[in-house]
Design a protein around this motif. Structure first.
Motif, PDB file in Angstrom:
ATOM      1  N   ASP A 268     -31.289  -3.998  44.809  1.00 19.96           N
ATOM      2  CA  ASP A 268     -32.525  -4.534  44.238  1.00 19.96           C
ATOM      3  C   ASP A 268     -32.247  -5.724  43.329  1.00 19.96           C
ATOM      4  OD1 ASP A 268     -31.453  -3.432  41.933  1.00 19.96           O
ATOM      5  OD2 ASP A 268     -32.786  -1.700  41.929  1.00 19.96           O
ATOM      6  N   LEU A 269     -30.958  -6.110  43.179  1.00 19.01           N
ATOM      7  CA  LEU A 269     -30.553  -7.257  42.359  1.00 19.01           C
ATOM      8  C   LEU A 269     -31.041  -7.157  40.927  1.00 19.01           C
ATOM      9  CD1 LEU A 269     -31.048 -10.227  44.861  1.00 19.01           C
ATOM     10  CD2 LEU A 269     -29.052  -8.783  44.521  1.00 19.01           C
ATOM     11  N   GLY A 270     -31.244  -5.939  40.455  1.00 21.67           N
ATOM     12  CA  GLY A 270     -31.675  -5.742  39.080  1.00 21.67           C
ATOM     13  C   GLY A 270     -33.173  -5.780  38.874  1.00 21.67           C
ATOM     14  N   ALA A 271     -33.946  -5.990  39.936  1.00 26.77           N
ATOM     15  CA  ALA A 271     -35.410  -6.065  39.804  1.00 26.77           C
ATOM     16  C   ALA A 271     -35.995  -4.673  39.613  1.00 26.77           C
ATOM     17  CB  ALA A 271     -36.010  -6.722  41.038  1.00 26.77           C
ATOM     18  N   GLY A 272     -37.056  -4.588  38.821  1.00 25.30           N
ATOM     19  CA  GLY A 272     -37.746  -3.333  38.603  1.00 25.30           C
ATOM     20  C   GLY A 272     -38.736  -3.050  39.723  1.00 25.30           C
ATOM     21  N   PRO A 273     -39.501  -1.978  39.608  1.00 23.44           N
ATOM     22  CA  PRO A 273     -40.468  -1.623  40.655  1.00 23.44           C
ATOM     23  C   PRO A 273     -41.477  -2.723  40.949  1.00 23.44           C
ATOM     24  CG  PRO A 273     -40.158   0.207  39.127  1.00 23.44           C
ATOM     25  CD  PRO A 273     -39.454  -0.960  38.530  1.00 23.44           C
ATOM     26  N   ASP A 274     -41.772  -3.557  39.932  1.00 21.93           N
ATOM     27  CA  ASP A 274     -42.733  -4.640  40.157  1.00 21.93           C
ATOM     28  C   ASP A 274     -42.082  -5.887  40.735  1.00 21.93           C
ATOM     29  OD1 ASP A 274     -41.257  -5.362  37.970  1.00 21.93           O
ATOM     30  OD2 ASP A 274     -42.970  -6.013  36.744  1.00 21.93           O
ATOM     31  N   GLY A 275     -40.767  -5.827  41.006  1.00 18.98           N
ATOM     32  CA  GLY A 275     -40.077  -6.963  41.619  1.00 18.98           C
ATOM     33  C   GLY A 275     -39.674  -8.040  40.642  1.00 18.98           C
ATOM     34  N   THR A 276     -39.632  -7.748  39.345  1.00 18.20           N
ATOM     35  CA  THR A 276     -39.246  -8.744  38.349  1.00 18.20           C
ATOM     36  C   THR A 276     -38.156  -8.186  37.443  1.00 18.20           C
ATOM     37  OG1 THR A 276     -40.887  -8.045  36.705  1.00 18.20           O
ATOM     38  CG2 THR A 276     -41.601  -9.665  38.343  1.00 18.20           C
TER      39      THR A 276
ATOM     40  N   GLU B 188     -39.642   6.736  55.810  1.00 11.75           N
ATOM     41  CA  GLU B 188     -38.552   5.769  55.678  1.00 11.75           C
ATOM     42  C   GLU B 188     -39.103   4.352  55.607  1.00 11.75           C
ATOM     43  OE1 GLU B 188     -34.873   7.882  58.133  1.00 11.75           O
ATOM     44  OE2 GLU B 188     -36.387   6.722  59.221  1.00 11.75           O
ATOM     45  N   PHE B 189     -40.075   4.068  56.447  1.00  8.48           N
ATOM     46  CA  PHE B 189     -40.657   2.735  56.494  1.00  8.48           C
ATOM     47  C   PHE B 189     -41.291   2.371  55.155  1.00  8.48           C
ATOM     48  CE2 PHE B 189     -44.506   0.166  57.323  1.00  8.48           C
ATOM     49  CZ  PHE B 189     -43.887  -1.012  57.738  1.00  8.48           C
ATOM     50  N   ARG B 190     -42.056   3.283  54.594  1.00  7.28           N
ATOM     51  CA  ARG B 190     -42.730   2.988  53.325  1.00  7.28           C
ATOM     52  C   ARG B 190     -41.721   2.795  52.189  1.00  7.28           C
ATOM     53  NH1 ARG B 190     -48.189   3.516  53.013  1.00  7.28           N
ATOM     54  NH2 ARG B 190     -49.247   4.486  54.793  1.00  7.28           N
ATOM     55  N   SER B 191     -40.705   3.649  52.118  1.00 10.53           N
ATOM     56  CA  SER B 191     -39.749   3.549  51.011  1.00 10.53           C
ATOM     57  C   SER B 191     -38.899   2.285  51.099  1.00 10.53           C
ATOM     58  CB  SER B 191     -38.841   4.783  50.978  1.00 10.53           C
ATOM     59  OG  SER B 191     -38.017   4.833  52.128  1.00 10.53           O
ATOM     60  N   VAL B 192     -38.622   1.834  52.320  1.00 12.58           N
ATOM     61  CA  VAL B 192     -37.723   0.682  52.475  1.00 12.58           C
ATOM     62  C   VAL B 192     -38.482  -0.638  52.497  1.00 12.58           C
ATOM     63  CG1 VAL B 192     -35.995  -0.399  53.971  1.00 12.58           C
ATOM     64  CG2 VAL B 192     -36.019   2.081  53.695  1.00 12.58           C
ATOM     65  N   PHE B 193     -39.588  -0.728  53.239  1.00 11.46           N
ATOM     66  CA  PHE B 193     -40.220  -2.017  53.467  1.00 11.46           C
ATOM     67  C   PHE B 193     -41.559  -2.198  52.760  1.00 11.46           C
ATOM     68  CE2 PHE B 193     -37.495  -1.337  57.194  1.00 11.46           C
ATOM     69  CZ  PHE B 193     -36.683  -2.446  57.074  1.00 11.46           C
ATOM     70  N   VAL B 194     -42.100  -1.142  52.184  1.00 11.54           N
ATOM     71  CA  VAL B 194     -43.376  -1.269  51.484  1.00 11.54           C
ATOM     72  C   VAL B 194     -43.184  -1.140  49.981  1.00 11.54           C
ATOM     73  CG1 VAL B 194     -45.723  -0.362  51.242  1.00 11.54           C
ATOM     74  CG2 VAL B 194     -44.606  -0.368  53.488  1.00 11.54           C
ATOM     75  N   GLU B 195     -42.270  -0.260  49.558  1.00 18.18           N
ATOM     76  CA  GLU B 195     -42.118   0.036  48.130  1.00 18.18           C
ATOM     77  C   GLU B 195     -40.892  -0.623  47.499  1.00 18.18           C
ATOM     78  OE1 GLU B 195     -42.007   4.249  48.065  1.00 18.18           O
ATOM     79  OE2 GLU B 195     -44.055   4.502  48.822  1.00 18.18           O
ATOM     80  N   HIS B 196     -39.913  -0.992  48.278  1.00 17.61           N
ATOM     81  CA  HIS B 196     -38.718  -1.610  47.694  1.00 17.61           C
ATOM     82  C   HIS B 196     -39.099  -2.942  47.059  1.00 17.61           C
ATOM     83  CE1 HIS B 196     -34.761  -3.586  47.433  1.00 17.61           C
ATOM     84  NE2 HIS B 196     -34.254  -2.359  47.467  1.00 17.61           N
ATOM     85  N   PRO B 197     -38.611  -3.222  45.842  1.00 21.39           N
ATOM     86  CA  PRO B 197     -39.066  -4.426  45.130  1.00 21.39           C
ATOM     87  C   PRO B 197     -38.748  -5.738  45.829  1.00 21.39           C
ATOM     88  CG  PRO B 197     -37.217  -3.371  43.996  1.00 21.39           C
ATOM     89  CD  PRO B 197     -37.688  -2.419  45.032  1.00 21.39           C
ATOM     90  N   LEU B 198     -37.727  -5.793  46.658  1.00 20.74           N
ATOM     91  CA  LEU B 198     -37.366  -7.039  47.335  1.00 20.74           C
ATOM     92  C   LEU B 198     -37.628  -6.995  48.831  1.00 20.74           C
ATOM     93  CD1 LEU B 198     -34.023  -7.991  45.534  1.00 20.74           C
ATOM     94  CD2 LEU B 198     -36.350  -8.645  44.958  1.00 20.74           C
ATOM     95  N   LEU B 199     -37.290  -5.896  49.490  1.00 18.54           N
ATOM     96  CA  LEU B 199     -37.464  -5.830  50.940  1.00 18.54           C
ATOM     97  C   LEU B 199     -38.929  -5.912  51.349  1.00 18.54           C
ATOM     98  CD1 LEU B 199     -34.880  -3.309  52.420  1.00 18.54           C
ATOM     99  CD2 LEU B 199     -35.043  -5.762  52.769  1.00 18.54           C
TER     100      LEU B 199
END
Length: 976
Positions: free
Chosen positions: A669-677, A761-772
């Motif tokens: 996540d490169l250090g990003a939080g849940p909001d992607g910042t 799996e789809f939601r956790s990786v591509f919908v909820e991940h802050p960067l993906l």
């Protein structure tokens, strides 16, 4: 008043006999010489002549005559007087021994004669301004140091042939300042160690003041300087040795200085900048003299006191705050220790010999080597259909046993697969050796038998019982002994860096008692004969793991590793000290090791870095595996990234996951939080860093305005925080770019290979991940039924909901989710291209705009793809095809050349592309062109080995997506 031993300089013994005396003395103390006899025809060339002049006219006349004679030879040269008798009448040039005799006669003169001789010497310095002559006069008058200072100021090394003037000035030096200035002017130091009398006199006169002079020797005569600097009671000398740490010779010199001046070295080491080798020598020094360390604690600075106290706490066995001089933890009694730590097997003469059985029946033939064409570099034996086809069973299975702990990874992996695939058959074969006569074959076989029992692969005792009850008893004894009787005839010595006194204490499990020093030494000796690249750790290591506290073992292992690193990694290859981290390490070990693994390739430690990846995975748990994955993505070293990727794939297989599934769980996540910042600070000012749809980081100021970079710091900002924030933002831009490229490649490969995700799996990786999720929004997704048919295509909207081709809300059903290939979209393809255009979506890889291809009806029925056969292509293009993701799975060899590549397909199939003449790695110029001779679809067995050409399958069995990609890759390779 007595002199502190740490301020006393003791002249090394090799110099003591040759020190030239310059102080006043009585002539009766000089060596007698008879003046009778004939005159020597060489004039001043003998003692006789100089003594006669002194006897007739006094020392002053001898000084005048010597000055006049020596001035004739500008360099005062002719013979190196440092290695021979100074009174040898056969010397070709006798000015040096004459000078020494003259010095004796002058210093033993009466006061009146002495001062007259000095006055004459002063006149001679002006009358004969030759550097060598002036320096000789300075030697005769030690109470006139200004002469020596003036000569040093005028000294020119470039005109001093063979350094004879420098030798004289060394004799004349009496102060530290003179030594320092002379050292600065000398250019060639190789001669210094040749003239022991000059150097001995110099050291005796200057004492510790010779430090700066000797420091100048380091570059040209390092051995000589490091031999003398540890003997000088000088802070500068010790600090120089600390600064030279790195090579082993400097470590040895500093340890010698520590024995002579323990308090001085302790103080300077404790105050030195922390570094691996500095910490190592400090640990050894404190361990060797904890009483001195405790005594000096209050004299150290706060930082130095903390460093030394931490080491004392390790020695005392406490975590922190151990009372000075007390041992808060008791020493374990012998009765509480395992027997192997009281009397080790190599010292236990009462230990019985292992049971050896003779004439054990050999099992029926079972194995053979596979065909060379399909076996690759590391073959795995397979069952023989008939006894006639079986090979030498003992040789085959023994070879796999030797491979099990091979340093060559393909061998070790092949052996591991073999023994897990055929455990019972292999154990039956090995029991003949494991219960046979002592020797290397028995040790190797025993190790595999214990491996099979430990891993639960086979009931080895029951298998032995099939032969006889005695074999079952002997096999049980093999398991019970744990390999304790497997050790070399001569045990390795414990090196200085592994001395138990310098290592953290080991606690017994469930107790506060620590192992005695003797037991720790036995543990170290066990480690010296253990290696995971041989037959595994010595059997006693497992007993130590069971008997001792795991956290203390981990600290012990890390302390041993630090000492090994501090000593400059002295053992061959990686060494047992590194393997100790595998046996005793824990998650904290992995946390400490990770930054070292990242840095080692840049320091010439690629092999250590690759082995460190194994330690991270073995002892670091999920966090260690995440570190390895992070290294596989972000390391600047290509080889280390490749090694890390291989280990991630191997770890995924061990967990029953595909490499892609494991990567989904470990994605950064490169250090990003849940909001992607994330937030970077300048002190009073803070900046929020976000990522755009292309994963490029940007900075948002207090007004929400986006900036491409951080603003320049101002005077009101914290300089340290601002510098760290800018460094982190620079690294973040680089990491984000690498991350975006990697994830785009993963998604493209998922589209090509037909990978599917469940909804969770789809939601956790591509919908909820802050960067993906930023990447996922730029891709067209689809729901697929159990047969792989597309039910519906959709995209991820910015609010996290799903939209279909009509731009209406899409609700996920029960189907699997995957990246849609344009072949699937058919009539909807044009509409999806319009949606991407309307919403200004730039896809991370070609998807809706991707060219598609298809097999013709004739090609579908054929078993050979004639479209590309007989086509010619450059070898580098074929090699690029071979290395393209999905390809390279069926490389064939012919006389050492690679003549084919392949693309593996679902359902145990592989498409093979054969070329002629093939190529050799590293010698592509030998065969610049290739011709495609055949393309066919081959079945494979359960182990991935291809079938014969005659078993080729219809090309129409290739799925539409795979066919499109294969045709596209081949067209690109041949340039069509």
């Amino acid at each position: 008043m007595s002199i502190d031993p740490e301020d006393r300089f003791e002249l090394p013994r090799k110099f003591q006999h040759g020190v030239i005396r310059r102080d006043r003395c009585d002539r009766a103390d000089l060596e007698p010489f008879s003046a009778t006899g004939s005159v020597d025809p060489q004039g001043f060339a003998t003692w006789r002549s100089i003594d006669r002049i002194v006897a007739a006219d006094g020392p002053a006349a001898a000084v005048r005559s010597f000055a006049a004679s020596s001035a004739e030879d500008k360099n005062f040269s002719g013979h190196n007087w440092g290695r021979r008798s100074f009174y040898d009448s056969h010397l070709p040039d006798r000015r040096w021994p004459l000078l020494l005799r003259l010095l004796d006669l002058v210093r033993s003169a009466t006061d009146e004669e002495y001062f007259e001789a000095v006055a004459v010497a002063e006149k001679m310095r002006d009358e004969y301004p030759v550097p060598a002559s002036r320096a000789a006069m300075a030697v005769l008058a030690p109470e006139r140091p200004e002469w020596c200072s003036a000569d040093i100021a005028d000294y020119a090394a470039q005109t001093d042939v063979d350094n004879y003037v420098a030798r004289l000035l060394m004799l004349a030096c009496t102060t530290r300042e003179q030594a320092r200035e002379l050292g600065r002017k000398i250019k060639d130091w190789n001669w210094v160690n040749d003239d022991r009398r000059a150097e001995g006199t110099f050291l005796a006169a200057i004492d510790a003041g010779a430090d700066e002079f000797l420091i100048g020797c380091l570059e040209r005569d390092r051995w000589h300087a490091l031999n003398l600097l540890p003997k000088l009671p000088s802070d500068l000398a010790v600090s120089t040795l600390i600064g030279e740490l790195g090579p082993k010779d400097a470590q040895a010199a500093l340890l010698e200085a520590a024995k002579r001046f323990p308090r001085r070295v302790l103080r300077l080491l404790a105050e030195a900048e922390p570094a691996t080798q500095v910490d190592y020598v400090l640990r050894l020094h404190v361990a060797a003299g904890p009483e001195v360390a405790r005594e000096q604690l209050l004299r150290l600075s706060e930082v130095g006191r903390e460093r030394v106290q931490a080491l004392l706490n390790r020695i005392d066995g406490s975590g922190s705050g151990a009372p000075s001089g007390e041992d808060p933890i008791s020493i374990a009694a012998e009765a509480d220790l395992p027997h192997v730590l009281v009397v080790p097997p190599w010292a236990d003469r009462k230990a019985g010999k292992p049971i050896a059985l003779k004439n054990l029946p050999a099992p029926a033939p079972f194995f053979r080597w596979p065909a060379q064409e399909t076996s690759g570099p590391a073959a795995i034996p397979e069952p023989a259909p008939t006894p006639a086809e079986a090979g030498n069973q003992n040789k085959i299975v023994q070879t796999m046993a030797e491979w099990l702990h091979s340093e060559y990874a393909p061998y070790a992996e092949a052996a591991d697969v073999f023994f897990r695939r055929y455990p019972e058959e292999a154990v039956r074969q090995l029991l003949v050796c494991a219960l046979g006569p002592a020797g290397p074959e028995r040790r190797t076989a025993e190790a595999v038998v214990r491996f099979a029992a430990r891993e639960g692969l086979a009931d080895v005792v029951a298998l032995a019982g099939e032969t006889s009850p005695e074999a079952a008893v002997a096999t049980q004894a093999v398991l019970d002994r744990r390999g304790l009787d497997t050790f070399p005839k001569s045990m390795p010595a414990v090196p200085l860096w592994a001395d138990p006194a310098s290592l953290p204490r080991i606690l017994l499990a469930g107790s506060t008692a620590v192992l005695p020093t003797s037991a720790v030494r036995f543990v170290v000796q066990m480690l010296t004969i253990s290696s995971h690249r041989d037959v595994g750790p010595y059997g006693g290591i497992e007993i130590v793991q069971e008997a001792c506290d795991t956290d203390s073992l981990a600290e012990f292992a890390w302390g041993l590793f630090e000492n090994w690193a501090g000593a400059g990694y002295p053992t061959k290859k990686l060494g047992w000290a590194f393997d100790t981290l595998l046996w005793f390490g824990n998650e904290e070990t992995a946390r400490r090791l990770a930054p070292l693994v990242r840095a080692w390739p840049g320091e010439g430690g690629s092999a250590r870095a690759a082995a460190g990846l194994d330690v991270l995975i073995a002892v670091g748990g999920e966090a260690g595996l995440r570190e390895v994955y992070d290294i596989s993505q972000r390391s600047p070293f290509t080889a280390l990234r490749a090694e890390a990727s291989r280990r991630v794939a191997k770890a995924a297989g061990a967990r029953g996951l595909s490499a892609d599934q494991l990567e989904d769980r470990l994605v950064l996540d490169l250090g990003a939080g849940p909001d992607g910042t994330l937030t970077l600070e300048y002190g009073a000012r803070r900046f929020v860093v976000g990522f755009d749809e292309y994963l490029a980081p940007y900075v948002a100021d207090g007004t929400g305005k986006r900036r491409a970079a951080l603003p320049k710091p101002t005077a009101k900002d914290d300089g340290t925080l601002a510098a760290e924030a800018q460094r982190r933002f620079t690294a973040l831009k680089k990491d984000a770019k690498t991350f975006a490229v990697r994830q785009a490649a993963r998604l493209e490969q998922a589209m090509v290979s037909g990978r599917r995700w469940s909804e969770d799996e789809f939601r956790s990786v591509f919908v909820e991940h802050p960067l993906l999720r930023l990447v996922g929004r730029r891709v067209v997704w689809g729901e697929f039924d159990g047969d792989g048919a597309l039910r519906a295509a959709f995209r991820i909207a910015e609010d996290g909901t799903f939209a279909d081709v009509a731009d209406e809300c899409h609700v996920l059903g029960s189907g699997a989710i995957g990246v849609v290939h344009p072949v699937h979209l058919a009539a909807e393809l044009t509409r999806w291209a319009e949606i991407c255009h309307d919403y200004e979506i730039i896809q991370p890889f070609p998807q809706v705009g991707r060219p598609t291809f298809a097999l013709t009806s004739t090609e579908c029925e054929a078993t050979r793809l004639d479209r590309f056969c007989d086509a010619q292509l450059p070898t580098d293009r074929f090699l690029a095809l071979h290395r393209t993701p999905g390809w390279g799975g069926a490389a064939l060899w012919d006389s050492g050349s690679t003549v084919a590549t392949g693309r593996r397909l679902p359902g145990h199939r592989i498409l093979i592309v054969r070329v002629n003449p093939g190529y050799r790695e590293g010698r592509l110029a030998d065969t610049p062109q290739q011709t495609i001779t055949d393309i066919w679809l081959s079945p494979t067995d359960s182990h991935g080995r291809r079938g014969a050409r005659s078993e080729a399958l219809r090309l129409g069995g290739i799925e539409a997506v795979a066919a499109s990609e294969i045709l596209a890759d081949l067209a690109a390779a041949v340039g069509g």
